[in-house]
Motif scaffolding. Structure first.
Motif, PDB file in Angstrom:
ATOM      1  N   MET A   1       0.840  -1.183   0.000  1.00  0.00           N
ATOM      2  CA  MET A   1       0.000   0.000   0.000  1.00  0.00           C
ATOM      3  C   MET A   1       0.878   1.236   0.000  1.00  0.00           C
ATOM      4  N   ASN A   2       0.383   2.259  -0.600  1.00  0.00           N
ATOM      5  CA  ASN A   2       1.098   3.533  -0.686  1.00  0.00           C
ATOM      6  C   ASN A   2       1.164   4.164   0.708  1.00  0.00           C
ATOM      7  N   ALA A   3       2.363   4.395   1.205  1.00  0.00           N
ATOM      8  CA  ALA A   3       2.546   4.950   2.552  1.00  0.00           C
ATOM      9  C   ALA A   3       2.091   6.401   2.634  1.00  0.00           C
ATOM     10  N   ASN A   4       1.853   7.057   1.494  1.00  0.00           N
ATOM     11  CA  ASN A   4       1.434   8.451   1.504  1.00  0.00           C
ATOM     12  C   ASN A   4      -0.060   8.617   1.722  1.00  0.00           C
ATOM     13  N   LEU A   5      -0.811   7.548   1.843  1.00  0.00           N
ATOM     14  CA  LEU A   5      -2.247   7.617   2.068  1.00  0.00           C
ATOM     15  C   LEU A   5      -2.525   7.552   3.565  1.00  0.00           C
ATOM     16  N   ARG A   6      -3.122   8.612   4.107  1.00  0.00           N
ATOM     17  CA  ARG A   6      -3.445   8.657   5.530  1.00  0.00           C
ATOM     18  C   ARG A   6      -4.901   9.088   5.669  1.00  0.00           C
ATOM     19  N   PRO A   7      -5.769   8.205   6.171  1.00  0.00           N
ATOM     20  CA  PRO A   7      -7.181   8.578   6.325  1.00  0.00           C
ATOM     21  C   PRO A   7      -7.362   9.665   7.380  1.00  0.00           C
ATOM     22  N   LEU A   8      -8.413  10.449   7.229  1.00  0.00           N
ATOM     23  CA  LEU A   8      -8.696  11.541   8.150  1.00  0.00           C
ATOM     24  C   LEU A   8      -9.711  11.122   9.203  1.00  0.00           C
ATOM     25  N   ASP A   9      -9.666  11.784  10.341  1.00  0.00           N
ATOM     26  CA  ASP A   9     -10.608  11.604  11.452  1.00  0.00           C
ATOM     27  C   ASP A   9     -10.828  10.135  11.787  1.00  0.00           C
ATOM     28  N   ASP A  10     -12.105   9.688  11.769  1.00  0.00           N
ATOM     29  CA  ASP A  10     -12.416   8.323  12.198  1.00  0.00           C
ATOM     30  C   ASP A  10     -12.518   7.356  11.023  1.00  0.00           C
ATOM     31  N   ARG A  11     -11.812   7.650   9.939  1.00  0.00           N
ATOM     32  CA  ARG A  11     -11.851   6.772   8.764  1.00  0.00           C
ATOM     33  C   ARG A  11     -10.717   5.757   8.818  1.00  0.00           C
ATOM     34  N   ILE A  12     -10.957   4.618   8.162  1.00  0.00           N
ATOM     35  CA  ILE A  12      -9.950   3.563   8.061  1.00  0.00           C
ATOM     36  C   ILE A  12      -9.874   3.106   6.613  1.00  0.00           C
ATOM     37  N   VAL A  13      -8.725   2.561   6.218  1.00  0.00           N
ATOM     38  CA  VAL A  13      -8.546   1.981   4.893  1.00  0.00           C
ATOM     39  C   VAL A  13      -8.451   0.477   5.073  1.00  0.00           C
ATOM     40  N   VAL A  14      -9.274  -0.253   4.303  1.00  0.00           N
ATOM     41  CA  VAL A  14      -9.365  -1.707   4.423  1.00  0.00           C
ATOM     42  C   VAL A  14      -9.049  -2.340   3.075  1.00  0.00           C
ATOM     43  N   LYS A  15      -8.251  -3.406   3.085  1.00  0.00           N
ATOM     44  CA  LYS A  15      -8.011  -4.204   1.883  1.00  0.00           C
ATOM     45  C   LYS A  15      -8.977  -5.374   1.950  1.00  0.00           C
ATOM     46  N   PRO A  16      -9.974  -5.410   1.033  1.00  0.00           N
ATOM     47  CA  PRO A  16     -10.960  -6.497   1.067  1.00  0.00           C
ATOM     48  C   PRO A  16     -10.315  -7.868   0.855  1.00  0.00           C
ATOM     49  N   VAL A  17     -10.829  -8.868   1.565  1.00  0.00           N
ATOM     50  CA  VAL A  17     -10.404 -10.253   1.397  1.00  0.00           C
ATOM     51  C   VAL A  17     -11.220 -10.807   0.234  1.00  0.00           C
ATOM     52  N   LYS A  49     -11.867  10.697  15.688  1.00  0.00           N
ATOM     53  CA  LYS A  49     -12.814  11.795  15.511  1.00  0.00           C
ATOM     54  C   LYS A  49     -12.500  12.920  16.501  1.00  0.00           C
ATOM     55  N   LEU A  50     -12.553  14.148  16.018  1.00  0.00           N
ATOM     56  CA  LEU A  50     -12.306  15.305  16.870  1.00  0.00           C
ATOM     57  C   LEU A  50     -13.560  15.587  17.695  1.00  0.00           C
ATOM     58  N   LEU A  51     -13.416  15.569  19.007  1.00  0.00           N
ATOM     59  CA  LEU A  51     -14.539  15.783  19.907  1.00  0.00           C
ATOM     60  C   LEU A  51     -14.721  17.272  20.188  1.00  0.00           C
ATOM     61  N   GLU A  52     -15.871  17.639  20.769  1.00  0.00           N
ATOM     62  CA  GLU A  52     -16.181  19.040  21.048  1.00  0.00           C
ATOM     63  C   GLU A  52     -15.177  19.703  21.984  1.00  0.00           C
ATOM     64  N   ASN A  53     -14.586  18.913  22.896  1.00  0.00           N
ATOM     65  CA  ASN A  53     -13.623  19.482  23.838  1.00  0.00           C
ATOM     66  C   ASN A  53     -12.208  19.608  23.262  1.00  0.00           C
ATOM     67  N   GLY A  54     -12.041  19.288  21.976  1.00  0.00           N
ATOM     68  CA  GLY A  54     -10.753  19.456  21.322  1.00  0.00           C
ATOM     69  C   GLY A  54      -9.854  18.236  21.349  1.00  0.00           C
ATOM     70  N   THR A  55     -10.253  17.178  22.033  1.00  0.00           N
ATOM     71  CA  THR A  55      -9.454  15.952  22.053  1.00  0.00           C
ATOM     72  C   THR A  55      -9.949  15.014  20.952  1.00  0.00           C
ATOM     73  N   ARG A  56      -9.195  13.976  20.686  1.00  0.00           N
ATOM     74  CA  ARG A  56      -9.581  12.995  19.681  1.00  0.00           C
ATOM     75  C   ARG A  56      -9.982  11.692  20.363  1.00  0.00           C
ATOM     76  N   SER A  57     -11.039  11.076  19.852  1.00  0.00           N
ATOM     77  CA  SER A  57     -11.448   9.770  20.374  1.00  0.00           C
ATOM     78  C   SER A  57     -10.497   8.713  19.822  1.00  0.00           C
ATOM     79  N   THR A  58     -10.325   7.635  20.555  1.00  0.00           N
ATOM     80  CA  THR A  58      -9.461   6.555  20.083  1.00  0.00           C
ATOM     81  C   THR A  58     -10.292   5.572  19.269  1.00  0.00           C
ATOM     82  N   LEU A  59      -9.693   5.004  18.240  1.00  0.00           N
ATOM     83  CA  LEU A  59     -10.389   4.050  17.389  1.00  0.00           C
ATOM     84  C   LEU A  59     -10.345   2.658  18.011  1.00  0.00           C
ATOM     85  N   SER A  60     -11.379   1.870  17.726  1.00  0.00           N
ATOM     86  CA  SER A  60     -11.467   0.509  18.251  1.00  0.00           C
ATOM     87  C   SER A  60     -10.719  -0.493  17.387  1.00  0.00           C
ATOM     88  N   VAL A  61     -10.294  -0.081  16.203  1.00  0.00           N
ATOM     89  CA  VAL A  61      -9.567  -0.973  15.310  1.00  0.00           C
ATOM     90  C   VAL A  61      -8.156  -0.438  15.096  1.00  0.00           C
TER      91      VAL A  61
END
Length: 98
Positions: A1-17, A49-61
């Motif tokens: 995968m191209n290392a220059n691709l970085r998803p924003l906020d709460d997005r993820i990139v998945v390689k389908p099986v 995801k950027l929360l209202e208080n300015g912090t970021r939530s952690t992803l579950s994956v």
């Protein structure tokens, strides 16, 4: 995968099986009869995801997790001849635990 691709906020990139090409009974399926894949391996995650208080939530994956997602979720993209899907974390239905 191209290392220059970085998803924003709460997005993820998945390689389908790839979908199974043979049924459990041993019958080979043509490409037109295969189901659209709903499983994949996470190859990149956003910062959360950027929360209202300015912090970021952690992803579950995390990178290298195998996940199940909705059949028509996300956006399909192609990078260097490889198929990927960009999903929001909320589009992930389950994480496969091994």
């Amino acid at each position: 995968m191209n290392a220059n691709l970085r998803p924003l906020d709460d997005r993820i990139v998945v390689k389908p099986v790839e979908a199974e090409s043979k049924t459990s009974g041993g019958i080979f399926l043509p490409d037109t009869a295969k189901e659209k894949p709903q499983r994949g391996v996470v190859v990149a995650v956003g910062p959360g995801k950027l929360l209202e208080n300015g912090t970021r939530s952690t992803l579950s994956v995390a990178v290298e997790d195998e996940v199940i997602y909705g059949k028509y979720s996300g956006s399909d993209i192609e990078i260097a001849g490889e198929e990927y899907k960009i999903l929001r974390e909320s589009d992930v239905l389950a994480k496969i635990v091994k």
